[in-house]
Design a protein around this motif. Structure first.
Motif, PDB file in Angstrom:
ATOM      1  N   MET A   1       0.962  -1.243  -0.025  1.00  0.00           N
ATOM      2  CA  MET A   1      -0.134  -0.053  -0.049  1.00  0.00           C
ATOM      3  C   MET A   1       0.878   1.210   0.078  1.00  0.00           C
ATOM      4  O   MET A   1       1.874   1.331   0.447  1.00  0.00           O
ATOM      5  CB  MET A   1      -0.839  -0.124   1.133  1.00  0.00           C
ATOM      6  CG  MET A   1      -1.898   1.027   1.207  1.00  0.00           C
ATOM      7  SD  MET A   1      -3.100   0.888   2.645  1.00  0.00           S
ATOM      8  CE  MET A   1      -3.789  -0.550   2.222  1.00  0.00           C
ATOM      9  N   SER A   2       0.303   2.207  -0.671  1.00  0.00           N
ATOM     10  CA  SER A   2       1.402   3.494  -0.580  1.00  0.00           C
ATOM     11  C   SER A   2       1.411   3.851   0.647  1.00  0.00           C
ATOM     12  O   SER A   2       0.357   4.131   1.607  1.00  0.00           O
ATOM     13  CB  SER A   2       0.469   4.686  -1.776  1.00  0.00           C
ATOM     14  OG  SER A   2       1.119   5.527  -1.586  1.00  0.00           O
ATOM     15  N   ASP A   3       2.667   4.610   0.835  1.00  0.00           N
ATOM     16  CA  ASP A   3       2.987   4.949   2.115  1.00  0.00           C
ATOM     17  C   ASP A   3       2.165   6.176   2.405  1.00  0.00           C
ATOM     18  O   ASP A   3       1.699   6.604   3.617  1.00  0.00           O
ATOM     19  CB  ASP A   3       4.478   5.576   2.288  1.00  0.00           C
ATOM     20  CG  ASP A   3       5.156   4.558   2.650  1.00  0.00           C
ATOM     21  OD1 ASP A   3       4.815   3.131   2.814  1.00  0.00           O
ATOM     22  OD2 ASP A   3       6.473   4.357   2.469  1.00  0.00           O
ATOM     23  N   ASP A   4       1.682   7.118   1.566  1.00  0.00           N
ATOM     24  CA  ASP A   4       0.912   8.411   1.907  1.00  0.00           C
ATOM     25  C   ASP A   4      -0.670   8.058   2.279  1.00  0.00           C
ATOM     26  O   ASP A   4      -1.251   9.082   2.722  1.00  0.00           O
ATOM     27  CB  ASP A   4       1.030   9.272   0.466  1.00  0.00           C
ATOM     28  CG  ASP A   4       0.324   8.621  -0.799  1.00  0.00           C
ATOM     29  OD1 ASP A   4       0.243   7.394  -0.939  1.00  0.00           O
ATOM     30  OD2 ASP A   4      -0.231   9.471  -1.520  1.00  0.00           O
ATOM     31  N   LEU A   5      -0.804   6.839   1.946  1.00  0.00           N
ATOM     32  CA  LEU A   5      -2.182   6.753   2.680  1.00  0.00           C
ATOM     33  C   LEU A   5      -2.005   6.167   3.936  1.00  0.00           C
ATOM     34  O   LEU A   5      -3.170   6.285   4.763  1.00  0.00           O
ATOM     35  CB  LEU A   5      -2.971   5.441   1.945  1.00  0.00           C
ATOM     36  CG  LEU A   5      -3.230   5.868   0.446  1.00  0.00           C
ATOM     37  CD1 LEU A   5      -3.641   4.455  -0.409  1.00  0.00           C
ATOM     38  CD2 LEU A   5      -4.352   6.930   0.607  1.00  0.00           C
ATOM     39  N   ILE A   6      -1.346   5.524   4.461  1.00  0.00           N
ATOM     40  CA  ILE A   6      -1.116   5.055   5.915  1.00  0.00           C
ATOM     41  C   ILE A   6      -0.344   5.998   6.810  1.00  0.00           C
ATOM     42  O   ILE A   6      -0.594   5.916   8.151  1.00  0.00           O
ATOM     43  CB  ILE A   6      -0.428   3.650   5.922  1.00  0.00           C
ATOM     44  CG1 ILE A   6       0.820   3.690   5.369  1.00  0.00           C
ATOM     45  CG2 ILE A   6      -1.474   2.719   5.347  1.00  0.00           C
ATOM     46  CD1 ILE A   6       1.655   2.286   5.577  1.00  0.00           C
ATOM     47  N   VAL A   7       0.492   6.887   6.257  1.00  0.00           N
ATOM     48  CA  VAL A   7       1.110   7.879   7.319  1.00  0.00           C
ATOM     49  C   VAL A   7       0.305   8.801   7.854  1.00  0.00           C
ATOM     50  O   VAL A   7      -0.496   9.614   7.008  1.00  0.00           O
ATOM     51  CB  VAL A   7       2.346   8.608   6.355  1.00  0.00           C
ATOM     52  CG1 VAL A   7       2.953   9.753   7.412  1.00  0.00           C
ATOM     53  CG2 VAL A   7       3.374   7.438   6.186  1.00  0.00           C
ATOM     54  N   LEU A  16      -7.452   5.877  11.050  1.00  0.00           N
ATOM     55  CA  LEU A  16      -8.784   5.529  10.059  1.00  0.00           C
ATOM     56  C   LEU A  16      -9.370   6.678   9.321  1.00  0.00           C
ATOM     57  O   LEU A  16      -9.550   6.836   8.094  1.00  0.00           O
ATOM     58  CB  LEU A  16      -9.714   4.701  10.797  1.00  0.00           C
ATOM     59  CG  LEU A  16     -10.587   3.764   9.849  1.00  0.00           C
ATOM     60  CD1 LEU A  16      -9.846   3.002   8.788  1.00  0.00           C
ATOM     61  CD2 LEU A  16     -11.297   2.696  10.509  1.00  0.00           C
ATOM     62  N   PRO A  17     -10.055   7.586  10.404  1.00  0.00           N
ATOM     63  CA  PRO A  17     -10.680   8.757   9.459  1.00  0.00           C
ATOM     64  C   PRO A  17      -9.338   9.615   8.718  1.00  0.00           C
ATOM     65  O   PRO A  17      -9.696  10.136   7.739  1.00  0.00           O
ATOM     66  CB  PRO A  17     -11.118   9.471  10.610  1.00  0.00           C
ATOM     67  CG  PRO A  17     -11.319   8.482  11.829  1.00  0.00           C
ATOM     68  CD  PRO A  17     -10.340   7.475  11.483  1.00  0.00           C
ATOM     69  N   ALA A  18      -8.200   9.567   9.229  1.00  0.00           N
ATOM     70  CA  ALA A  18      -7.257  10.360   8.410  1.00  0.00           C
ATOM     71  C   ALA A  18      -6.902   9.694   7.237  1.00  0.00           C
ATOM     72  O   ALA A  18      -6.940  10.273   6.309  1.00  0.00           O
ATOM     73  CB  ALA A  18      -5.865  10.363   9.368  1.00  0.00           C
ATOM     74  N   ALA A  19      -6.910   8.385   7.066  1.00  0.00           N
ATOM     75  CA  ALA A  19      -6.842   7.508   5.868  1.00  0.00           C
ATOM     76  C   ALA A  19      -7.926   7.869   4.701  1.00  0.00           C
ATOM     77  O   ALA A  19      -7.719   8.218   3.681  1.00  0.00           O
ATOM     78  CB  ALA A  19      -6.551   6.211   6.030  1.00  0.00           C
ATOM     79  N   PHE A  20      -9.271   7.980   5.368  1.00  0.00           N
ATOM     80  CA  PHE A  20     -10.300   8.200   4.364  1.00  0.00           C
ATOM     81  C   PHE A  20     -10.217   9.639   4.082  1.00  0.00           C
ATOM     82  O   PHE A  20     -10.586   9.951   2.883  1.00  0.00           O
ATOM     83  CB  PHE A  20     -11.768   8.104   5.296  1.00  0.00           C
ATOM     84  CG  PHE A  20     -12.421   6.576   5.376  1.00  0.00           C
ATOM     85  CD1 PHE A  20     -13.003   6.237   4.409  1.00  0.00           C
ATOM     86  CD2 PHE A  20     -11.502   5.880   6.224  1.00  0.00           C
ATOM     87  CE1 PHE A  20     -13.519   4.906   4.222  1.00  0.00           C
ATOM     88  CE2 PHE A  20     -12.172   4.494   6.086  1.00  0.00           C
ATOM     89  CZ  PHE A  20     -13.184   4.119   5.361  1.00  0.00           C
TER      90      PHE A  20
END
Length: 116
Positions: A1-7, A16-20
């Motif tokens: 998974m792309s780091d920019d989605l999980i950082v 979780l809300p931050a990822a959304f």
């Protein structure tokens, strides 16, 4: 998974809300129904709000080449208009499971609508 989605750079937000939010779906609340699916390199994030509003972000993980966002607000459309739209999309080949996600309904309800 792309780091920019999980950082999560904003430590004041739950991850979780931050990822959304990074996917384009803002203001995720604890009362929202959340779905995350990663299949064959495609990430799909859906939020169904208490109002029935359904938002879905879809993207190809690992490249910036594909990203899509859909939103369905049941309060902005009459039931018969919604059902006609579902039938039209179904008749053009859209799968019941995909329609269910888009419209924030169960696949069984979509099946009932397209049969009637």
């Amino acid at each position: 998974m792309s780091d920019d989605l999980i950082v999560n750079d904003d430590k004041s937000k739950h991850p979780l809300p931050a990822a959304f939010e990074r996917l384009g779906i803002k203001n995720v609340k604890p009362s929202d129904e959340l779905t995350l699916v990663l299949r064959n390199g495609i990430l799909e994030a859906s939020v169904k709000r208490k109002s029935g509003l359904t938002q879905t972000a879809t993207m190809h993980v690992g490249s910036g080449g594909f990203k899509a966002m859909t939103e369905f607000d049941p309060l902005a459309m009459q039931k018969d208009e919604r059902d006609a739209l579902i039938r039209a999309k179904y008749s053009k080949g859209e799968r019941q499971s995909a329609l269910a996600k888009t419209f924030g309904m169960s696949q069984a309800m979509i099946s009932k609508i397209v049969r009637d």
